[in-house]
Design a protein around this motif. Structure first.
Motif, PDB file in Angstrom:
ATOM      1  N   ILE A  26       0.839  -1.206   0.000  1.00 27.11           N
ATOM      2  CA  ILE A  26       0.000   0.000   0.000  1.00 27.11           C
ATOM      3  C   ILE A  26       0.872   1.253   0.000  1.00 27.11           C
ATOM      4  N   VAL A  27       1.904   1.255   0.853  1.00 27.29           N
ATOM      5  CA  VAL A  27       2.794   2.414   0.936  1.00 27.29           C
ATOM      6  C   VAL A  27       3.564   2.605  -0.366  1.00 27.29           C
ATOM      7  N   LEU A  28       4.156   1.536  -0.887  1.00 31.77           N
ATOM      8  CA  LEU A  28       4.988   1.672  -2.088  1.00 31.77           C
ATOM      9  C   LEU A  28       4.159   2.032  -3.312  1.00 31.77           C
ATOM     10  N   VAL A  29       3.045   1.349  -3.515  1.00 28.40           N
ATOM     11  CA  VAL A  29       2.207   1.637  -4.685  1.00 28.40           C
ATOM     12  C   VAL A  29       1.613   3.042  -4.578  1.00 28.40           C
ATOM     13  N   GLY A  30       1.058   3.366  -3.409  1.00 33.30           N
ATOM     14  CA  GLY A  30       0.456   4.689  -3.234  1.00 33.30           C
ATOM     15  C   GLY A  30       1.450   5.816  -3.427  1.00 33.30           C
ATOM     16  N   SER A  31       2.605   5.706  -2.794  1.00 32.70           N
ATOM     17  CA  SER A  31       3.594   6.781  -2.910  1.00 32.70           C
ATOM     18  C   SER A  31       4.185   6.856  -4.311  1.00 32.70           C
ATOM     19  N   SER A  32       4.423   5.730  -4.947  1.00 36.26           N
ATOM     20  CA  SER A  32       4.970   5.750  -6.306  1.00 36.26           C
ATOM     21  C   SER A  32       3.999   6.394  -7.291  1.00 36.26           C
ATOM     22  N   VAL A  33       2.727   6.049  -7.177  1.00 37.45           N
ATOM     23  CA  VAL A  33       1.724   6.626  -8.078  1.00 37.45           C
ATOM     24  C   VAL A  33       1.602   8.136  -7.843  1.00 37.45           C
ATOM     25  N   LEU A  34       1.551   8.549  -6.581  1.00 34.78           N
ATOM     26  CA  LEU A  34       1.415   9.977  -6.290  1.00 34.78           C
ATOM     27  C   LEU A  34       2.660  10.753  -6.715  1.00 34.78           C
ATOM     28  N   ILE A  35       3.832  10.206  -6.474  1.00 36.38           N
ATOM     29  CA  ILE A  35       5.070  10.868  -6.896  1.00 36.38           C
ATOM     30  C   ILE A  35       5.122  10.969  -8.411  1.00 36.38           C
ATOM     31  N   SER A  36       4.688   9.925  -9.093  1.00 37.37           N
ATOM     32  CA  SER A  36       4.653   9.962 -10.549  1.00 37.37           C
ATOM     33  C   SER A  36       3.684  11.038 -11.047  1.00 37.37           C
ATOM     34  N   LEU A  37       2.539  11.146 -10.393  1.00 38.88           N
ATOM     35  CA  LEU A  37       1.561  12.176 -10.769  1.00 38.88           C
ATOM     36  C   LEU A  37       2.117  13.591 -10.570  1.00 38.88           C
ATOM     37  N   LEU A  38       2.919  13.763  -9.510  1.00 36.47           N
ATOM     38  CA  LEU A  38       3.435  15.084  -9.159  1.00 36.47           C
ATOM     39  C   LEU A  38       4.853  15.344  -9.675  1.00 36.47           C
ATOM     40  N   ARG A  39       5.395  14.431 -10.466  1.00 37.73           N
ATOM     41  CA  ARG A  39       6.810  14.517 -10.846  1.00 37.73           C
ATOM     42  C   ARG A  39       7.184  15.799 -11.580  1.00 37.73           C
ATOM     43  N   LYS A  40       6.270  16.383 -12.318  1.00 37.60           N
ATOM     44  CA  LYS A  40       6.576  17.603 -13.066  1.00 37.60           C
ATOM     45  C   LYS A  40       6.304  18.860 -12.250  1.00 37.60           C
ATOM     46  N   VAL A  41       5.707  18.701 -11.079  1.00 33.05           N
ATOM     47  CA  VAL A  41       5.350  19.834 -10.227  1.00 33.05           C
ATOM     48  C   VAL A  41       6.357  20.028  -9.094  1.00 33.05           C
ATOM     49  N   ILE A  42       6.967  18.935  -8.630  1.00 33.27           N
ATOM     50  CA  ILE A  42       7.902  19.006  -7.495  1.00 33.27           C
ATOM     51  C   ILE A  42       9.247  19.548  -7.991  1.00 33.27           C
ATOM     52  N   PRO A  43       9.702  20.681  -7.424  1.00 39.22           N
ATOM     53  CA  PRO A  43      11.004  21.225  -7.833  1.00 39.22           C
ATOM     54  C   PRO A  43      12.149  20.275  -7.458  1.00 39.22           C
ATOM     55  N   GLU A  44      13.154  20.222  -8.284  1.00 35.23           N
ATOM     56  CA  GLU A  44      14.285  19.308  -8.083  1.00 35.23           C
ATOM     57  C   GLU A  44      14.980  19.537  -6.740  1.00 35.23           C
ATOM     58  N   GLU A  45      15.010  20.786  -6.296  1.00 34.54           N
ATOM     59  CA  GLU A  45      15.708  21.126  -5.055  1.00 34.54           C
ATOM     60  C   GLU A  45      15.064  20.489  -3.825  1.00 34.54           C
ATOM     61  N   VAL A  46      13.783  20.174  -3.895  1.00 31.11           N
ATOM     62  CA  VAL A  46      13.078  19.640  -2.732  1.00 31.11           C
ATOM     63  C   VAL A  46      12.483  18.261  -3.004  1.00 31.11           C
ATOM     64  N   GLU A  47      13.006  17.563  -3.988  1.00 34.24           N
ATOM     65  CA  GLU A  47      12.444  16.250  -4.336  1.00 34.24           C
ATOM     66  C   GLU A  47      12.450  15.284  -3.154  1.00 34.24           C
ATOM     67  N   SER A 100      10.603   9.652 -12.736  1.00 33.73           N
ATOM     68  CA  SER A 100      10.938   9.772 -14.161  1.00 33.73           C
ATOM     69  C   SER A 100       9.970   9.054 -15.078  1.00 33.73           C
ATOM     70  N   ASN A 101       8.951   8.398 -14.536  1.00 34.56           N
ATOM     71  CA  ASN A 101       8.064   7.579 -15.362  1.00 34.56           C
ATOM     72  C   ASN A 101       6.602   7.910 -15.086  1.00 34.56           C
ATOM     73  N   GLY A 102       5.762   7.460 -16.014  1.00 36.72           N
ATOM     74  CA  GLY A 102       4.331   7.696 -15.910  1.00 36.72           C
ATOM     75  C   GLY A 102       3.677   6.891 -14.808  1.00 36.72           C
ATOM     76  N   VAL A 103       2.411   7.197 -14.574  1.00 32.93           N
ATOM     77  CA  VAL A 103       1.661   6.594 -13.484  1.00 32.93           C
ATOM     78  C   VAL A 103       1.542   5.077 -13.657  1.00 32.93           C
ATOM     79  N   TYR A 104       1.166   4.632 -14.841  1.00 31.46           N
ATOM     80  CA  TYR A 104       0.956   3.202 -15.077  1.00 31.46           C
ATOM     81  C   TYR A 104       2.246   2.414 -14.860  1.00 31.46           C
ATOM     82  N   ASP A 105       3.344   2.903 -15.439  1.00 29.91           N
ATOM     83  CA  ASP A 105       4.631   2.211 -15.274  1.00 29.91           C
ATOM     84  C   ASP A 105       5.091   2.236 -13.814  1.00 29.91           C
TER      85      ASP A 105
END
Length: 189
Positions: A26-47, A100-105
């Motif tokens: 639950i933790v890994l899938v949930g966080s990976s999907v959310l991070i993937s969704l937000l990957r273009k919004v989160i600034p590199e300095e605070v990733e 670096s990857n889309g939600v599905y991947d």
């Protein structure tokens, strides 16, 4: 080899290993999907701090749900459930793949890593529970499963071939070392 601390701590029973595997998923899938969704919004300095906050949110959710609905599992996992926040597998998948990857991947990557983690936990738990207690116990952690004890090395006649060392932390290290040696020997040939 990542994430071995909780693997050795929670693998004293098959049910605890399954519980940790489900909560980890639950933790890994949930966080990976959310991070993937937000990957273009989160600034590199605070990733990394952003990833840790996202992961901590999912860990908090699974802690609250397990405490409410599976108190024996919550109690059995103890501090190791909280340590999922800084588990190198969870953070590593966020930094190496989800950012670096889309939600599905990212979903498939997280699910595949979770299944692998669960299999590793189960291998260690089966060996430790059988050798350490002499029985397989079901229904102790999951209340919806009828309480069942299957004798493997401990019999009602008084014969007991279990080795309590395997139910202790040192036994976890021994089993883990043997499993790693088997993997290395298989890969060596």
């Amino acid at each position: 080899l990542l994430g071995t601390c909780p693997a050795l701590a929670v693998t004293t029973s098959i049910e605890q290993a399954i519980g940790m595997g489900i909560l980890f998923t639950i933790v890994l899938v949930g966080s990976s999907v959310l991070i993937s969704l937000l990957r273009k919004v989160i600034p590199e300095e605070v990733e990394t701090p952003a990833y840790i906050i996202i992961i901590a949110t999912f860990v908090t959710i699974v802690k609250m749900l397990s405490e409410a609905f599976l108190p024996a599992l919550y109690e059995g996992l103890g501090v190791f459930l909280s340590l999922l926040v800084v588990n190198c597998i969870v953070l590593g998948r966020a930094e190496a793949f989800a950012k670096s990857n889309g939600v599905y991947d990212s979903f498939l990557d997280a699910l595949g890593n979770s299944v692998g983690y669960l299999i590793a936990l189960l291998i260690i738990a089966v060996v430790r529970e059988i050798l350490g207690t002499g029985v397989l116990t079901f229904g102790a952690v999951f209340p919806f499963i009828p309480k069942t004890v299957i004798p493997v090395l401990k019999y009602s006649s008084g014969l007991d071939f279990s080795i309590p060392l395997f139910a202790r932390p040192a036994g976890g290290f021994i089993v883990y070392g043997v499993v790693e040696a088997c993997i290395a020997a298989h890969n060596w040939h």
